[in-house]
Design an enzyme around this catalytic site. Structure first.
Site, short mmCIF file in Angstrom:
data_model
loop_
_atom_site.label_atom_id
_atom_site.label_comp_id
_atom_site.label_asym_id
_atom_site.label_seq_id
_atom_site.Cartn_x
_atom_site.Cartn_y
_atom_site.Cartn_z
N SER A 2 0.83 -1.20 0.00
CA SER A 2 0.00 0.00 0.00
C SER A 2 0.88 1.26 0.00
O SER A 2 1.81 1.36 -0.80
CB SER A 2 -0.95 -0.03 1.20
OG SER A 2 -2.04 0.84 0.99
N ASP A 27 -7.50 -4.50 -7.52
CA ASP A 27 -7.05 -3.66 -6.41
C ASP A 27 -7.32 -2.18 -6.69
O ASP A 27 -6.89 -1.62 -7.70
CB ASP A 27 -5.55 -3.88 -6.17
CG ASP A 27 -5.05 -3.17 -4.91
OD1 ASP A 27 -5.81 -2.42 -4.28
OD2 ASP A 27 -3.85 -3.35 -4.59
N HIS A 64 -6.91 -5.81 -2.45
CA HIS A 64 -5.83 -5.08 -1.77
C HIS A 64 -5.37 -5.83 -0.53
O HIS A 64 -4.23 -5.63 -0.07
CB HIS A 64 -6.29 -3.67 -1.39
CG HIS A 64 -5.16 -2.79 -0.93
ND1 HIS A 64 -4.12 -2.43 -1.76
CD2 HIS A 64 -4.89 -2.24 0.28
CE1 HIS A 64 -3.27 -1.67 -1.10
NE2 HIS A 64 -3.71 -1.54 0.15
#
Length: 602
Positions: A125, A192, A322
């Protein structure tokens, strides 16, 4: 998997990168794992809104310029602009490299002990966004200085998992020019959401962003599958992603200007673009792409579906994806990898694109990106095919014209200025032809119609430097012969062509990478404008400080072969005549006294 496509990057290294990234969640800033030959530095992600968009930043996408003093390589040489990046991500790097953390000291220790062959920066991330900028910091601080250091530094590698986009086109271009793109590998699961968020404006996502970020955090429990806030947020992001992707493909096929003119009046488009290699994960395989334009198209089209029911579930799948990089990493060994590049253009039957769910329209857009890359390569080939012609023109000026002018004791600058002979006419023809060739190259560079690496090619830098040093004096001579300095203004302020500025920036950039200081570069890069300075000085009253500064520069330019000392000191040269007009007191202490044939009187 990756072992086949990237030498030195295998499943084990990727798995260890992921493991380090997950452990970074439990640290304040970064987590390190030292295995001697390979060092891993992983960065903690944040799911707080302020760490995605700086609260005080007023720009629509939270962007800011990188400071050239800190990141001198992260710019466009052709357009002379600095790279744009997300300000929050850059601020996190600034915190990381400040005395408040031990990051800089640790990296310095790794470099100086000379035991590690590779240093891997990694993160999940926004930890991946920090890893990207930390890798750039390392490349700028250490890696680019290898030539001047005398010993090799650990080779960097940046491995990210579900990272947001960090920089703009210039950021990606600079990495390509420096041959640094090869150090960045970004893993992205098909749906994602995070790698797409930066393609949307803050204004369209800021209300729902805190809630969506909290759901993206893998440490948070399960989320509701019917969460309408997530669905609405995803729809807004993908709507703006579609606009960016469409604008990009219009530029690729030649309709970009019309599109921008129609949209720019009421819609701002994201500056962020993919950089490095992206490895997309599908249900059955992996697709690796290094073409930034193709990656952008895939980011949009891979998230689409022709099945209406499946499409309604995609917003929630984008959250799950994600959170699913652990599964991706553990399954990589069993997945085939397909690498899309110039030599493997995607066709309608390409199974790797089918796995990404790309429609016929999507495949056409991806193919357009590769065709544009091929066109850039073809443009470069055409330029290099013209090099013999350029060499021939330069050689004639250097070995014939200058020599003939030297016999008249006034040098080629003054001979060209008065243009009394046939040789001067031929020199003018050569000057005009070369100007056309170099202006053509600069036009292609400015429009992004050459490979990113073109400006970094040593052969081109050396040729353009030779051209600047040899031909710019003729342009200055022509400028003053036609009294343009009186009508238009000083050559340096009003008359200097961009082709010379571009060539000078390329030369100075090479000096920077060779370890030269800013002061050394400033004093060595503009000797081709020597005659412009002479013309300005001889046109005004003597000023001691200014003349002494100029004489100091002249000595440096001679040392660096920026100017031809055999030409400028000839008996009939404008420079020599001007210097002899200076006050006797100045000439007695001048560093050029002996070159002018003067002796000190006692």
């Amino acid at each position: 998997m990756a072992q086949e496509a990237y030498p030195g990057i295998n499943n084990d290294l990727i798995t260890r990168s992921w493991n380090a990234s997950t452990r970074a969640y439990r640290t304040e800033h970064f987590h390190k794992e030292d295995e001697r030959e390979v060092v891993f530095v992983a960065f903690r992600p944040s799911f707080s809104e302020k760490d995605w968009f700086a609260p005080e930043n007023k720009f629509p996408f939270g962007e800011t310029k990188m400071k050239r003093s800190q990141f001198p390589c992260m710019r466009s040489i052709g357009n002379d602009v600095d790279a744009t990046v997300n300000e929050s991500f850059l601020k996190n790097l600034e915190l990381l490299t400040s005395p408040r953390t031990s990051f800089c000291d640790y990296v310095k220790t790794v470099v100086e002990r000379r035991q590690s062959q590779r240093i891997v920066f990694t993160g999940h991330s926004t930890g991946g966004a920090t890893a990207i900028l930390a890798t750039v910091w390392y490349l700028e601080t250490y890696f680019k200085n290898q030539r001047s250091s005398g010993f090799p530094f650990p080779e960097p590698l940046c491995v990210t998992f579900g990272a947001p986009l960090v920089g703009d086109y210039v950021f990606n271009h600079a990495l390509g020019r420096e041959n640094w793109s090869r150090f960045f590998v970004n893993f992205v699961t098909r749906f994602d959401l995070v790698p797409r968020i930066m393609l949307a404006r803050k204004a369209s996502t800021n209300q729902a962003l805190p809630h969506v970020l909290s759901q993206l955090d893998p440490r948070v429990g399960a989320f509701q599958e019917n969460d309408q806030t997530i669905s609405a947020f995803y729809t807004r992001v993908m709507k703006e992603t579609a606009t960016v992707a469409h604008q990009a493909v219009c530029e690729l096929i030649g309709y970009g200007d019309a599109f921008l003119e129609a949209f720019s009046s009421f819609l701002e488009l994201s500056p962020y673009r993919p950089a490095g290699t992206f490895v997309f994960s599908t249900g059955t395989g992996l697709v690796s792409v290094s073409n930034s334009d193709a990656i952008l198209q895939i980011l949009f089209y891979a998230s689409q579906s022709s099945n209406q029911h499946e499409l309604s579930l995609v917003p929630y799948q984008s959250i799950r994806d994600h959170r699913s990089y652990e599964e991706l990493v553990h399954s990589m060994a069993m997945k085939p990898l397909n690498h899309l590049d110039l030599h493997h253009l995607p066709l309608d039957g390409d199974l790797s694109l089918k796995d990404l769910g790309l429609s016929t329209r999507a495949r056409q857009c991806v193919r357009a990106a590769f065709e544009a890359e091929k066109q850039r390569a073809d443009n470069q080939t055409k330029i290099y095919n013209k090099l013999p012609k350029i060499e021939e023109r330069l050689t004639w000026i250097e070995e014939e014209y200058k020599l003939k002018c030297k016999t008249h004791k006034n040098g080629y600058y003054d001979s060209f200025k008065y243009s009394n002979e046939e040789k001067d006419f031929k020199a003018n023809v050569n000057r005009a032809e070369l100007a056309g060739l170099f202006d053509e190259v600069l036009g292609l560079v400015k429009k992004g119609l050459l490979p990113d690496g073109f400006e970094g090619h040593r052969e081109w830098i050396e040729l353009s430097t030779r051209y600047r040093r040899l031909i710019e004096p003729l342009d200055i001579s022509n400028y003053h012969r036609h009294l343009k300095n009186e009508d238009t203004g000083p050559y340096m302020l009003k008359g200097r062509p961009n082709r010379y500025k571009h060539a000078q920036r390329g030369y100075e950039h090479e000096l920077l990478k060779a370890g030269k200081s800013a002061e050394e570069i400033k004093g060595s890069g503009c000797g081709s404008c020597f005659w412009a300075d002479v013309e300005e000085l001889k046109g005004k009253a003597y000023e001691s400080v200014e003349v002494k500064r100029f004489e100091t520069l002249v000595e440096g330019w001679i040392r660096n072969r920026e100017i031809d000392d055999e030409q400028i000191f000839l008996d009939g040269s404008t420079f020599r005549k001007w210097w002899h007009s200076l006050p006797e007191e100045h000439k007695r202490s001048s560093p050029l006294r002996e070159r002018m044939g003067e002796t000190r009187t006692t």
